[in-house]
Write a protein that holds these residues in place. Sequence first.
Motif, PDB file in Angstrom:
ATOM      1  N   VAL A   1      -3.318   3.694  -5.668  1.00  0.00           N
ATOM      2  CA  VAL A   1      -3.260   2.726  -4.572  1.00  0.00           C
ATOM      3  C   VAL A   1      -4.111   3.210  -3.404  1.00  0.00           C
ATOM      4  CG1 VAL A   1      -1.751   1.552  -2.937  1.00  0.00           C
ATOM      5  CG2 VAL A   1      -0.949   1.993  -5.260  1.00  0.00           C
ATOM      6  N   SER A   2      -4.103   4.508  -3.188  1.00  0.00           N
ATOM      7  CA  SER A   2      -4.793   5.076  -2.033  1.00  0.00           C
ATOM      8  C   SER A   2      -6.297   4.806  -2.052  1.00  0.00           C
ATOM      9  CB  SER A   2      -4.547   6.581  -1.975  1.00  0.00           C
ATOM     10  OG  SER A   2      -3.177   6.850  -1.783  1.00  0.00           O
ATOM     11  N   ARG A   3      -6.877   4.609  -3.239  1.00  0.00           N
ATOM     12  CA  ARG A   3      -8.312   4.315  -3.304  1.00  0.00           C
ATOM     13  C   ARG A   3      -8.630   3.007  -2.587  1.00  0.00           C
ATOM     14  NH1 ARG A   3     -11.967   4.425  -8.132  1.00  0.00           N
ATOM     15  NH2 ARG A   3     -13.429   4.988  -6.488  1.00  0.00           N
ATOM     16  N   LEU A   4      -7.674   2.105  -2.544  1.00  0.00           N
ATOM     17  CA  LEU A   4      -7.895   0.839  -1.850  1.00  0.00           C
ATOM     18  C   LEU A   4      -8.017   1.032  -0.343  1.00  0.00           C
ATOM     19  CD1 LEU A   4      -5.353  -1.422  -3.790  1.00  0.00           C
ATOM     20  CD2 LEU A   4      -7.848  -1.390  -4.022  1.00  0.00           C
ATOM     21  N   GLY A   5      -7.492   2.145   0.153  1.00  0.00           N
ATOM     22  CA  GLY A   5      -7.555   2.415   1.586  1.00  0.00           C
ATOM     23  C   GLY A   5      -8.703   3.315   1.994  1.00  0.00           C
ATOM     24  N   GLU A   6      -9.562   3.688   1.041  1.00  0.00           N
ATOM     25  CA  GLU A   6     -10.690   4.561   1.373  1.00  0.00           C
ATOM     26  C   GLU A   6     -11.649   3.856   2.325  1.00  0.00           C
ATOM     27  OE1 GLU A   6     -12.560   6.036  -2.142  1.00  0.00           O
ATOM     28  OE2 GLU A   6     -10.837   7.311  -2.680  1.00  0.00           O
TER      29      GLU A   6
ATOM     30  N   LEU B   1      -7.266   8.464   2.228  1.00  0.00           N
ATOM     31  CA  LEU B   1      -7.507   9.484   1.208  1.00  0.00           C
ATOM     32  C   LEU B   1      -8.858  10.161   1.361  1.00  0.00           C
ATOM     33  CD1 LEU B   1      -6.668  10.873  -1.461  1.00  0.00           C
ATOM     34  CD2 LEU B   1      -7.672   8.920  -2.669  1.00  0.00           C
ATOM     35  N   ASP B   2      -9.913   9.386   1.614  1.00  0.00           N
ATOM     36  CA  ASP B   2     -11.247   9.976   1.639  1.00  0.00           C
ATOM     37  C   ASP B   2     -11.585  10.647   2.965  1.00  0.00           C
ATOM     38  OD1 ASP B   2     -11.306   7.478   2.924  1.00  0.00           O
ATOM     39  OD2 ASP B   2     -13.450   7.239   2.542  1.00  0.00           O
ATOM     40  N   GLN B   3     -10.703  10.546   3.937  1.00  0.00           N
ATOM     41  CA  GLN B   3     -10.928  11.208   5.222  1.00  0.00           C
ATOM     42  C   GLN B   3     -10.352  12.623   5.230  1.00  0.00           C
ATOM     43  OE1 GLN B   3     -12.820   9.434   7.805  1.00  0.00           O
ATOM     44  NE2 GLN B   3     -13.154   8.490   5.803  1.00  0.00           N
ATOM     45  N   ASP B   4      -9.197  12.787   4.607  1.00  0.00           N
ATOM     46  CA  ASP B   4      -8.570  14.113   4.494  1.00  0.00           C
ATOM     47  C   ASP B   4      -7.545  14.038   3.370  1.00  0.00           C
ATOM     48  OD1 ASP B   4      -7.069  16.472   4.762  1.00  0.00           O
ATOM     49  OD2 ASP B   4      -7.448  16.583   6.913  1.00  0.00           O
ATOM     50  N   ALA B   5      -7.941  14.452   2.176  1.00  0.00           N
ATOM     51  CA  ALA B   5      -7.083  14.307   0.998  1.00  0.00           C
ATOM     52  C   ALA B   5      -5.795  15.112   1.116  1.00  0.00           C
ATOM     53  CB  ALA B   5      -7.849  14.730  -0.258  1.00  0.00           C
ATOM     54  N   THR B   6      -5.885  16.296   1.707  1.00  0.00           N
ATOM     55  CA  THR B   6      -4.689  17.134   1.853  1.00  0.00           C
ATOM     56  C   THR B   6      -3.695  16.494   2.808  1.00  0.00           C
ATOM     57  OG1 THR B   6      -5.966  19.145   1.411  1.00  0.00           O
ATOM     58  CG2 THR B   6      -3.831  19.405   2.519  1.00  0.00           C
ATOM     59  N   LEU B   7      -4.182  16.036   3.951  1.00  0.00           N
ATOM     60  CA  LEU B   7      -3.313  15.379   4.921  1.00  0.00           C
ATOM     61  C   LEU B   7      -2.707  14.117   4.328  1.00  0.00           C
ATOM     62  CD1 LEU B   7      -2.161  15.252   7.772  1.00  0.00           C
ATOM     63  CD2 LEU B   7      -4.242  14.039   8.483  1.00  0.00           C
ATOM     64  N   HIS B   8      -3.502  13.385   3.569  1.00  0.00           N
ATOM     65  CA  HIS B   8      -3.012  12.157   2.926  1.00  0.00           C
ATOM     66  C   HIS B   8      -1.874  12.479   1.968  1.00  0.00           C
ATOM     67  CE1 HIS B   8      -3.351   8.043   1.321  1.00  0.00           C
ATOM     68  NE2 HIS B   8      -3.116   8.603   0.134  1.00  0.00           N
ATOM     69  N   ALA B   9      -2.029  13.524   1.175  1.00  0.00           N
ATOM     70  CA  ALA B   9      -0.990  13.915   0.222  1.00  0.00           C
ATOM     71  C   ALA B   9       0.282  14.348   0.928  1.00  0.00           C
ATOM     72  CB  ALA B   9      -1.511  15.044  -0.672  1.00  0.00           C
ATOM     73  N   ILE B  10       0.127  15.101   2.014  1.00  0.00           N
ATOM     74  CA  ILE B  10       1.295  15.538   2.786  1.00  0.00           C
ATOM     75  C   ILE B  10       2.021  14.333   3.377  1.00  0.00           C
ATOM     76  CG2 ILE B  10       2.021  16.773   4.863  1.00  0.00           C
ATOM     77  CD1 ILE B  10      -0.271  18.761   4.289  1.00  0.00           C
ATOM     78  N   ALA B  11       1.242  13.370   3.873  1.00  0.00           N
ATOM     79  CA  ALA B  11       1.828  12.173   4.480  1.00  0.00           C
ATOM     80  C   ALA B  11       2.579  11.333   3.464  1.00  0.00           C
ATOM     81  CB  ALA B  11       0.732  11.342   5.145  1.00  0.00           C
ATOM     82  N   ALA B  12       2.045  11.228   2.245  1.00  0.00           N
ATOM     83  CA  ALA B  12       2.605  10.326   1.239  1.00  0.00           C
ATOM     84  C   ALA B  12       3.785  10.905   0.473  1.00  0.00           C
ATOM     85  CB  ALA B  12       1.510   9.921   0.251  1.00  0.00           C
ATOM     86  N   THR B  13       3.866  12.216   0.352  1.00  0.00           N
ATOM     87  CA  THR B  13       4.884  12.837  -0.503  1.00  0.00           C
ATOM     88  C   THR B  13       6.317  12.431  -0.170  1.00  0.00           C
ATOM     89  OG1 THR B  13       3.457  14.726  -1.022  1.00  0.00           O
ATOM     90  CG2 THR B  13       5.837  15.041  -1.279  1.00  0.00           C
ATOM     91  N   PRO B  14       6.726  12.402   1.102  1.00  0.00           N
ATOM     92  CA  PRO B  14       8.123  12.032   1.394  1.00  0.00           C
ATOM     93  C   PRO B  14       8.501  10.645   0.875  1.00  0.00           C
ATOM     94  CG  PRO B  14       7.136  13.075   3.307  1.00  0.00           C
ATOM     95  CD  PRO B  14       6.022  12.835   2.327  1.00  0.00           C
ATOM     96  N   LEU B  15       7.553   9.730   0.807  1.00  0.00           N
ATOM     97  CA  LEU B  15       7.832   8.389   0.295  1.00  0.00           C
ATOM     98  C   LEU B  15       8.234   8.443  -1.175  1.00  0.00           C
ATOM     99  CD1 LEU B  15       7.683   5.266   0.789  1.00  0.00           C
ATOM    100  CD2 LEU B  15       5.334   5.397  -0.049  1.00  0.00           C
ATOM    101  N   PHE B  16       7.501   9.237  -1.954  1.00  0.00           N
ATOM    102  CA  PHE B  16       7.768   9.317  -3.387  1.00  0.00           C
ATOM    103  C   PHE B  16       9.063  10.068  -3.695  1.00  0.00           C
ATOM    104  CE2 PHE B  16       3.246   8.435  -3.300  1.00  0.00           C
ATOM    105  CZ  PHE B  16       3.113   7.510  -4.323  1.00  0.00           C
TER     106      PHE B  16
END
Length: 200
Positions: free
Chosen positions: A44-49, A109-124
């Motif tokens: 899904v995150s690719r749609l927000g690149e 995602l394409d701006q900072d993949a690590t930050l994006h992953a940290i941000a998204a993890t609590p949702l999952f």
Amino acid sequence: MPALPTRAARLGALAFLLRPTYVLTEVVTAAATRGGYSFVSDSVSRLGEVGCTPDYCSPKHAVMNGSFIGYGVLLAGGAALLARPLGPWVTGLLVVSGASSVATGLAPLDQDATLHAIAATPLFVGQPVALLALGHRLREERPVLAKGLLVTGLVTGAAAVGFILSGDEQVGGALERLALWPVLGALAAYAWPHARRRTG
């Protein structure tokens, strides 16, 4: 007799009932991509690149990132308004999940993949656990719904683990959506009775 829903509870329920429309924002954004997009293999995150390459571009990335933010606000706000019937643990988990969605929209995602992953993890993590806790809470009051919530929590939790382990390979997009989309329907089903004005 069950307590009548308060105005706050009805507003919170409305927020949950609106959330399934989130799927439309994915469809609209995906339809505008250039270079090909797969709901099965692409995240899904690719749609927000934000950036574009010769091979791929999501011109409506603002729609997707805005959707992460807006529907995250609906999740957190709806949970806060439904705090009394949800209970403190479920409310807290859903508020954190909503905040995670908002943060995901602010960190493409394409701006900072690590930050994006940290941000998204609590949702999952938060959403499946919240469904399991809510199903346990409702096992006597609404047994059919409780079973549905428990099953949905197990399925979405397993899908989230599968998505994390698979990364962007093969069926990553399908697993991600299996982790996210059923939650929309499950919370809407829970919210429906709270949205109606009941009279004695």
